[in-house]
Write a protein that holds these residues in place. Sequence first.
Motif, PDB file in Angstrom:
ATOM      1  N   GLY A 165      -7.326  13.570   0.330  1.00  0.00           N
ATOM      2  CA  GLY A 165      -7.504  14.809  -0.427  1.00  0.00           C
ATOM      3  C   GLY A 165      -8.782  14.822  -1.226  1.00  0.00           C
ATOM      4  O   GLY A 165      -9.650  13.958  -1.069  1.00  0.00           O
ATOM      5  N   TYR A 166      -8.877  15.810  -2.098  1.00  0.00           N
ATOM      6  CA  TYR A 166     -10.035  15.973  -2.975  1.00  0.00           C
ATOM      7  C   TYR A 166      -9.858  15.021  -4.160  1.00  0.00           C
ATOM      8  O   TYR A 166      -8.883  15.149  -4.917  1.00  0.00           O
ATOM      9  N   PRO A 167     -10.743  14.047  -4.338  1.00  0.00           N
ATOM     10  CA  PRO A 167     -10.512  13.000  -5.342  1.00  0.00           C
ATOM     11  C   PRO A 167     -10.115  13.484  -6.730  1.00  0.00           C
ATOM     12  O   PRO A 167      -9.110  12.979  -7.285  1.00  0.00           O
ATOM     13  N   PRO A 168     -10.828  14.444  -7.353  1.00  0.00           N
ATOM     14  CA  PRO A 168     -10.419  14.863  -8.699  1.00  0.00           C
ATOM     15  C   PRO A 168      -8.999  15.434  -8.734  1.00  0.00           C
ATOM     16  O   PRO A 168      -8.261  15.218  -9.700  1.00  0.00           O
ATOM     17  N   PHE A 169      -8.619  16.145  -7.670  1.00  0.00           N
ATOM     18  CA  PHE A 169      -7.281  16.740  -7.636  1.00  0.00           C
ATOM     19  C   PHE A 169      -6.214  15.677  -7.438  1.00  0.00           C
ATOM     20  O   PHE A 169      -5.150  15.715  -8.079  1.00  0.00           O
ATOM     21  N   GLN A 170      -6.472  14.703  -6.586  1.00  0.00           N
ATOM     22  CA  GLN A 170      -5.509  13.620  -6.375  1.00  0.00           C
ATOM     23  C   GLN A 170      -5.289  12.823  -7.662  1.00  0.00           C
ATOM     24  O   GLN A 170      -4.166  12.486  -8.021  1.00  0.00           O
ATOM     25  N   LEU A 171      -6.376  12.536  -8.365  1.00  0.00           N
ATOM     26  CA  LEU A 171      -6.263  11.795  -9.622  1.00  0.00           C
ATOM     27  C   LEU A 171      -5.592  12.626 -10.708  1.00  0.00           C
ATOM     28  O   LEU A 171      -4.870  12.092 -11.562  1.00  0.00           O
ATOM     29  N   ALA A 198       1.627  13.141 -13.327  1.00  0.00           N
ATOM     30  CA  ALA A 198       2.915  12.524 -13.007  1.00  0.00           C
ATOM     31  C   ALA A 198       3.227  11.382 -13.967  1.00  0.00           C
ATOM     32  O   ALA A 198       4.311  10.792 -13.910  1.00  0.00           O
ATOM     33  N   GLY A 199       2.265  11.053 -14.831  1.00  0.00           N
ATOM     34  CA  GLY A 199       2.477   9.978 -15.796  1.00  0.00           C
ATOM     35  C   GLY A 199       2.316   8.596 -15.208  1.00  0.00           C
ATOM     36  O   GLY A 199       2.819   7.614 -15.758  1.00  0.00           O
ATOM     37  N   ILE A 200       1.597   8.498 -14.087  1.00  0.00           N
ATOM     38  CA  ILE A 200       1.341   7.197 -13.468  1.00  0.00           C
ATOM     39  C   ILE A 200      -0.078   6.768 -13.809  1.00  0.00           C
ATOM     40  O   ILE A 200      -1.045   7.471 -13.483  1.00  0.00           O
ATOM     41  N   ILE A 221      -2.514   0.846 -12.908  1.00  0.00           N
ATOM     42  CA  ILE A 221      -1.425   0.039 -12.354  1.00  0.00           C
ATOM     43  C   ILE A 221      -1.756  -0.429 -10.940  1.00  0.00           C
ATOM     44  O   ILE A 221      -1.192  -1.407 -10.451  1.00  0.00           O
ATOM     45  N   PHE A 222      -2.698   0.253 -10.303  1.00  0.00           N
ATOM     46  CA  PHE A 222      -3.082  -0.103  -8.934  1.00  0.00           C
ATOM     47  C   PHE A 222      -4.254  -1.079  -8.945  1.00  0.00           C
ATOM     48  O   PHE A 222      -5.207  -0.919  -9.706  1.00  0.00           O
ATOM     49  N   SER A 223      -4.193  -2.061  -8.086  1.00  0.00           N
ATOM     50  CA  SER A 223      -5.314  -2.984  -7.930  1.00  0.00           C
ATOM     51  C   SER A 223      -6.492  -2.285  -7.244  1.00  0.00           C
ATOM     52  O   SER A 223      -7.637  -2.664  -7.448  1.00  0.00           O
ATOM     53  N   LYS A 224      -6.190  -1.256  -6.462  1.00  0.00           N
ATOM     54  CA  LYS A 224      -7.234  -0.510  -5.763  1.00  0.00           C
ATOM     55  C   LYS A 224      -6.718   0.886  -5.446  1.00  0.00           C
ATOM     56  O   LYS A 224      -5.561   1.052  -5.052  1.00  0.00           O
ATOM     57  N   ILE A 225      -7.575   1.899  -5.629  1.00  0.00           N
ATOM     58  CA  ILE A 225      -7.267   3.273  -5.235  1.00  0.00           C
ATOM     59  C   ILE A 225      -8.326   3.726  -4.247  1.00  0.00           C
ATOM     60  O   ILE A 225      -9.524   3.629  -4.516  1.00  0.00           O
ATOM     61  N   VAL A 226      -7.876   4.212  -3.091  1.00  0.00           N
ATOM     62  CA  VAL A 226      -8.779   4.741  -2.072  1.00  0.00           C
ATOM     63  C   VAL A 226      -8.383   6.190  -1.802  1.00  0.00           C
ATOM     64  O   VAL A 226      -7.229   6.470  -1.456  1.00  0.00           O
ATOM     65  N   ILE A 227      -9.327   7.112  -1.982  1.00  0.00           N
ATOM     66  CA  ILE A 227      -9.072   8.523  -1.730  1.00  0.00           C
ATOM     67  C   ILE A 227      -9.980   8.970  -0.589  1.00  0.00           C
ATOM     68  O   ILE A 227     -11.209   8.962  -0.721  1.00  0.00           O
ATOM     69  N   LEU A 228      -9.373   9.349   0.513  1.00  0.00           N
ATOM     70  CA  LEU A 228     -10.106   9.682   1.725  1.00  0.00           C
ATOM     71  C   LEU A 228     -10.269  11.184   1.903  1.00  0.00           C
ATOM     72  O   LEU A 228      -9.405  11.967   1.505  1.00  0.00           O
ATOM     73  N   ILE A 232       0.857  -1.186   0.000  1.00  0.00           N
ATOM     74  CA  ILE A 232       0.000   0.000   0.000  1.00  0.00           C
ATOM     75  C   ILE A 232       0.897   1.241   0.000  1.00  0.00           C
ATOM     76  O   ILE A 232       1.765   1.393   0.863  1.00  0.00           O
ATOM     77  N   PHE A 233       0.669   2.118  -0.964  1.00  0.00           N
ATOM     78  CA  PHE A 233       1.452   3.347  -1.081  1.00  0.00           C
ATOM     79  C   PHE A 233       0.600   4.569  -0.749  1.00  0.00           C
ATOM     80  O   PHE A 233      -0.595   4.614  -1.042  1.00  0.00           O
ATOM     81  N   ASP A 234       1.250   5.562  -0.184  1.00  0.00           N
ATOM     82  CA  ASP A 234       0.707   6.911  -0.112  1.00  0.00           C
ATOM     83  C   ASP A 234       1.040   7.591  -1.449  1.00  0.00           C
ATOM     84  O   ASP A 234       1.874   7.085  -2.208  1.00  0.00           O
ATOM     85  N   LEU A 235       0.389   8.725  -1.728  1.00  0.00           N
ATOM     86  CA  LEU A 235       0.663   9.433  -2.980  1.00  0.00           C
ATOM     87  C   LEU A 235       1.625  10.597  -2.780  1.00  0.00           C
ATOM     88  O   LEU A 235       2.747  10.593  -3.273  1.00  0.00           O
ATOM     89  N   ASP A 236       1.182  11.598  -2.035  1.00  0.00           N
ATOM     90  CA  ASP A 236       1.947  12.846  -1.911  1.00  0.00           C
ATOM     91  C   ASP A 236       3.239  12.652  -1.129  1.00  0.00           C
ATOM     92  O   ASP A 236       3.241  12.172   0.002  1.00  0.00           O
ATOM     93  N   ASP A 237       4.346  13.037  -1.745  1.00  0.00           N
ATOM     94  CA  ASP A 237       5.683  12.915  -1.172  1.00  0.00           C
ATOM     95  C   ASP A 237       6.074  11.470  -0.883  1.00  0.00           C
ATOM     96  O   ASP A 237       6.954  11.212  -0.068  1.00  0.00           O
ATOM     97  N   THR A 238       5.404  10.556  -1.558  1.00  0.00           N
ATOM     98  CA  THR A 238       5.817   9.160  -1.550  1.00  0.00           C
ATOM     99  C   THR A 238       6.022   8.714  -2.996  1.00  0.00           C
ATOM    100  O   THR A 238       7.123   8.346  -3.387  1.00  0.00           O
ATOM    101  N   LEU A 239       4.964   8.785  -3.790  1.00  0.00           N
ATOM    102  CA  LEU A 239       5.087   8.483  -5.218  1.00  0.00           C
ATOM    103  C   LEU A 239       5.370   9.731  -6.046  1.00  0.00           C
ATOM    104  O   LEU A 239       6.020   9.660  -7.087  1.00  0.00           O
TER     105      LEU A 239
END
Length: 214
Positions: free
Chosen positions: A113-119, A125-127, A131-138, A4-11
């Motif tokens: 975060g805000y789902p549209p902004f996170q996506l 970022a070109g990701i 590639i993810f089996s599951k994306i959860v935006i809280l 499980i990965f975080d997005l901001d400042d991780t990926l």
Amino acid sequence: MLIIFDLDDTLIDTSGCVTPFKLREVLTEMLGFCPPANVLDALTQLDGELCRSKEAIETIGKRLNLSEEAIERGLAQLVTPLPDHFRVNCTPGAKEILEEIQSRCPIALVTVGYPPFQLDKLKKAGIEASIFSKIVILGDSVKKTSYKNLAEEFSVAPSDVWVCGDRIPVDLMPAYELQFNTVHMRWGRGKKMALEPWIDHTISGLTELRNIIR
């Protein structure tokens, strides 16, 4: 195994790429004109010291004696779409390691975060989201339930779940409480956080995962 990965400042390099752009937008909206360098520098410093950009913006707004309305207008800029030409930088080795790992086991993204902004950041970022089996935006910073649900959904024992993130209280503490493996990404605010003795591994680039997750 499940990772499980975080997005901001991780990926993605949010603090070095997205945040400076957004802070300038925020101040411009709050002030009604391009911010002086000293004001932008003050907000940037606050943003690095506090846990969230929202707190830094509210603090600088009060220092400048701005109205609540002006501050709210500024905060709204945090999640407005990035320009079409804007490119978000990944952290070192992010794309490479995602491609390697996803061929071996499920990988999930749990971000706040805000789902549209996170996506939007993910796309710029070109990701590929696929590639993810599951994306959860809280909408809040409580990740523990999502972590637990993912482990159950993929039928993975706690000892085979790995969580990688930069913010120790938000990303890693709930994983530790669930007896998952924890990997601290020292990036952005994560660089300044004091390490906890229970953290299993600490990295500065995602390619280091090769020697950790086998």
